[in-house]
Design a protein around this motif. Sequence first.
Motif, PDB file in Angstrom:
ATOM      1  N   GLU B 177      41.700  41.960  40.459  1.00 36.52           N
ATOM      2  CA  GLU B 177      41.979  40.594  40.900  1.00 36.52           C
ATOM      3  C   GLU B 177      42.837  39.844  39.882  1.00 36.52           C
ATOM      4  O   GLU B 177      42.576  39.874  38.677  1.00 36.52           O
ATOM      5  CB  GLU B 177      40.651  39.851  41.085  1.00 36.52           C
ATOM      6  CG  GLU B 177      40.783  38.513  41.785  1.00 36.52           C
ATOM      7  CD  GLU B 177      39.406  37.903  42.043  1.00 36.52           C
ATOM      8  OE1 GLU B 177      39.222  37.339  43.119  1.00 36.52           O
ATOM      9  OE2 GLU B 177      38.540  38.003  41.146  1.00 36.52           O
ATOM     10  N   THR B 180      48.661  40.652  36.523  1.00 35.60           N
ATOM     11  CA  THR B 180      50.118  40.687  36.650  1.00 35.60           C
ATOM     12  C   THR B 180      50.635  41.942  35.960  1.00 35.60           C
ATOM     13  O   THR B 180      50.305  42.191  34.801  1.00 35.60           O
ATOM     14  CB  THR B 180      50.751  39.455  35.981  1.00 35.60           C
ATOM     15  OG1 THR B 180      50.270  38.294  36.641  1.00 35.60           O
ATOM     16  CG2 THR B 180      52.266  39.495  36.081  1.00 35.60           C
ATOM     17  N   ARG B 198      43.098  41.844  44.996  1.00 31.86           N
ATOM     18  CA  ARG B 198      43.341  40.482  45.464  1.00 31.86           C
ATOM     19  C   ARG B 198      44.152  39.684  44.435  1.00 31.86           C
ATOM     20  O   ARG B 198      43.861  39.714  43.234  1.00 31.86           O
ATOM     21  CB  ARG B 198      41.996  39.792  45.676  1.00 31.86           C
ATOM     22  CG  ARG B 198      42.101  38.350  46.162  1.00 31.86           C
ATOM     23  CD  ARG B 198      40.733  37.698  46.223  1.00 31.86           C
ATOM     24  NE  ARG B 198      39.851  38.362  47.162  1.00 31.86           N
ATOM     25  CZ  ARG B 198      38.569  38.679  46.922  1.00 31.86           C
ATOM     26  NH1 ARG B 198      38.020  38.377  45.769  1.00 31.86           N
ATOM     27  NH2 ARG B 198      37.859  39.291  47.833  1.00 31.86           N
ATOM     28  N   ASN B 200      47.005  39.831  42.965  1.00 30.45           N
ATOM     29  CA  ASN B 200      47.752  40.408  41.848  1.00 30.45           C
ATOM     30  C   ASN B 200      49.241  40.213  42.059  1.00 30.45           C
ATOM     31  O   ASN B 200      49.711  40.011  43.171  1.00 30.45           O
ATOM     32  CB  ASN B 200      47.452  41.909  41.746  1.00 30.45           C
ATOM     33  CG  ASN B 200      45.980  42.162  41.547  1.00 30.45           C
ATOM     34  OD1 ASN B 200      45.470  41.987  40.452  1.00 30.45           O
ATOM     35  ND2 ASN B 200      45.285  42.536  42.615  1.00 30.45           N
ATOM     36  N   ARG B 201      49.988  40.309  40.960  1.00 30.93           N
ATOM     37  CA  ARG B 201      51.445  40.244  41.039  1.00 30.93           C
ATOM     38  C   ARG B 201      52.022  41.509  40.441  1.00 30.93           C
ATOM     39  O   ARG B 201      51.535  41.975  39.411  1.00 30.93           O
ATOM     40  CB  ARG B 201      51.979  39.072  40.213  1.00 30.93           C
ATOM     41  CG  ARG B 201      51.861  37.761  40.878  1.00 30.93           C
ATOM     42  CD  ARG B 201      52.355  36.658  39.982  1.00 30.93           C
ATOM     43  NE  ARG B 201      52.428  35.449  40.758  1.00 30.93           N
ATOM     44  CZ  ARG B 201      53.504  35.062  41.432  1.00 30.93           C
ATOM     45  NH1 ARG B 201      54.615  35.762  41.351  1.00 30.93           N
ATOM     46  NH2 ARG B 201      53.492  33.986  42.162  1.00 30.93           N
ATOM     47  N   ASN B 222      48.305  39.337  47.433  1.00 28.45           N
ATOM     48  CA  ASN B 222      49.114  39.853  46.324  1.00 28.45           C
ATOM     49  C   ASN B 222      50.574  39.471  46.525  1.00 28.45           C
ATOM     50  O   ASN B 222      51.029  39.276  47.643  1.00 28.45           O
ATOM     51  CB  ASN B 222      48.991  41.374  46.260  1.00 28.45           C
ATOM     52  CG  ASN B 222      47.559  41.811  46.054  1.00 28.45           C
ATOM     53  OD1 ASN B 222      47.025  41.664  44.976  1.00 28.45           O
ATOM     54  ND2 ASN B 222      46.928  42.321  47.100  1.00 28.45           N
ATOM     55  N   ASN B 244      49.725  39.014  52.000  1.00 29.14           N
ATOM     56  CA  ASN B 244      50.512  39.448  50.849  1.00 29.14           C
ATOM     57  C   ASN B 244      51.957  39.017  51.027  1.00 29.14           C
ATOM     58  O   ASN B 244      52.434  38.843  52.145  1.00 29.14           O
ATOM     59  CB  ASN B 244      50.455  40.965  50.716  1.00 29.14           C
ATOM     60  CG  ASN B 244      49.046  41.455  50.520  1.00 29.14           C
ATOM     61  OD1 ASN B 244      48.477  41.292  49.459  1.00 29.14           O
ATOM     62  ND2 ASN B 244      48.459  42.022  51.570  1.00 29.14           N
TER      63      ASN B 244
END
Lengths: 293, 475
Positions: B177, B180, B198, B200-201, B222, B244
Amino acid sequence: MTTITAGLSSGMRLRVPTLSANVLSVALRELREAVRSRWFLLYTLGFAALGLGVSYASSASAGGAGLSGFGRTTAGLVNLVLLVVPLMALTAGAGTIASDRERGMLVYLLSQPVSRLEVLLGKYVGLGAALLACICLGLGSCAGILAWKGDATRPLSMVWLAGLSFGLALGMLSVGMLASVLARKASVAVGTAIFLWLALVFVSDLALMAGTMALKLRIEELLAMALVNPLQVFKMWSLHAIDSSLDVLGPAGLYAVDEYGGRLHLIFGACLMAWVVAPLALAAAVFSRRAPV
Amino acid sequence: MFVVLTMLLALTGPASVQEGMAPPSAPALSDGPVNTGRLGAMIREAAPGAVVLVPAGVYREHLRIDKPLTLIAEPGAVIDGGGSGDIVEIAAPDVTFRGFVVCHTGIDLDRENAAIRVLAPRATIEGNTLEDILFGIDLREAPDSVVRGNRVGGKVLDIARRGDGLRLWRADRTLVEGNTVHDGRDAVLWYSTGITVRGNRSVRCRYGLHLMYSDEVTIEDNVLTENSVGIYLMYSRGVMVRRNQLVRNRGPSGYGLGLKETDRFTVEHNLIHGNRVGVYLDGSPFTDAQPGVFTRNTIALNDVGITFLPAVRGNRLSANNFIDNIEQVSIAGRGELKGNQFWDGDVGNFWTDYVGYDKDRDGVGDFVHESRTLFENLMDREPKLRLLLFSPTQQAIEFVGRAMPAIRPEPKFVDEVPLMRPVAVEVGAGGAPSAVGLGAASAGILGVGVFVLSVGLSGRLAAGLRGKSGRGGGA
């Protein structure tokens, strides 16, 4: 040969501020004539109207506000430029010297203290300026409509498009003037120009398609053959400049970027430059040798 | 570069499947001595279950945490691996590792040098910053873990020499979660059932998220941009992909979302924008258990909206927005999409290329939307022809196709109830359009045109330059 070199060196000098006064005065005269002529008005209005139509329709349809990218707007404008600008430039170039010759204008011009090369270059510069005005008025008003509609087209892409359209116009103007120098009658010159336009816009692409399907052309062959056509060069260059990649053109585009990367701008530039310089030099060589009437 | 990438991608597929049949059970241990420095001593001395507060400072050492501990870094605590081997290895369950800066792993791809390697269940890796590392957080047989709020920055290496920013291997029910990852290779989530990914980049990696043999997975909120592939789902069952943003994933294998032999999946409320191919479908859904559901996604401005491999069937697409993709739907090669349905009940999709109208104003177009264009048909068969896109020849061919029914292709697909207006999608759109910039560009271009025109009309360059004042002076 010497004439060609002379033509080239004058061409080089054009870009420096030391413009030959004779070339400039012929150019101004040509520009004035062009701007006041019916063809200029017609082409400018037609180009602007079509462009506005494309811009309006495509920005009206986009459902996703704020999504920018290579959308239908840019595609439509590229398409329009490909269709209209070569036609404009080819016929403008073809119509100039041959019709002057028919009307006896050429004899009058050449009786002035100007060289033939200066007349040719002056006409080229003048017509080029007229085309620049036409393209800028057309695409500028398109950009205005897009801004007004809140379209997400990036500002720089419109500047690129205008600049590259002008490059394409200069190339096609060269070809048109070559036709005009070679032809004895204006009607023949303009006919040839329209035939060339058809060949560049439709026939060569159809041939490429047929070749790809039937002969199973390899990617590098397809790309090389496409680079011969200034219209394709303009198209690839604008996509590359606007989108900073050629993914959109499928395997051939990916191959081009992967193989040439940053040199692509140079390659496209060289191809387009060749279409500007070579026909113009040839036209200068022929024009300096031939009898005026 | 292209060749290398293609080879790598080709290798990851089958090779990993082979490898995957027997995931490594014997953990690779760190090279060289561990726990030799100040921080190592703190770990040695701590009782199991203790909370260790680590003061600020640079710790140049490699650690093995072999008992349940909670390690919390005060701001400014840096663990520097000095450019060799792994840095932190968690070999005991129930370890919490929070707030550290971990940097400078080795670059040995064979030994998979990692910043943080977890070899035991129930680890919590939280709020760490990983810099200049080959592999970032590597969970092996570490179920029920939490990986939250970490920043992982890879080494600036050619893609073939990078490691995975994030990797889960047999880590069931793990929560990933708010992390990055940038400039890594892949985020690999394999053989892990019941995981949640969930918020995230991932930027500038190869695979933003790569799932293989991971079942009952939720992937939501995301943001995956400028990777080679946004999300690739392989051989997984029961996947929810929602909200997303898959944006500008480009290059030779540029897919926003790829599904290969994945079953029982739902894709909803995603923004899929500016990718080379928005959605790539290969053998998904894998069985007839449940249709593949695509609903309320915005698929916009991709080169190709959705690519179906020829044998794909059993998908149901409804209430999606297909906005100005250069090719909205393509079939790779010859084939048909009859096994897929482009509407659900009386709800179809919104297509920007729909040409019908809505006379009875019920929001549904009065004619079916069918895609049958000759040039697209040719392009699907011979992708090289894409080079000729946008040229007037394309229009000419489409026109001929419409005018002569004999050579008009069969419709690629039919949407019987196309929507007249785009559907609201939960995930937000991109930035606001810059009307000011475009206005300035317009003014600039117009300005050049008007200047040349005025020179032409006045007949003198000087008059054009000086404009009205020149003429005023003359009068």
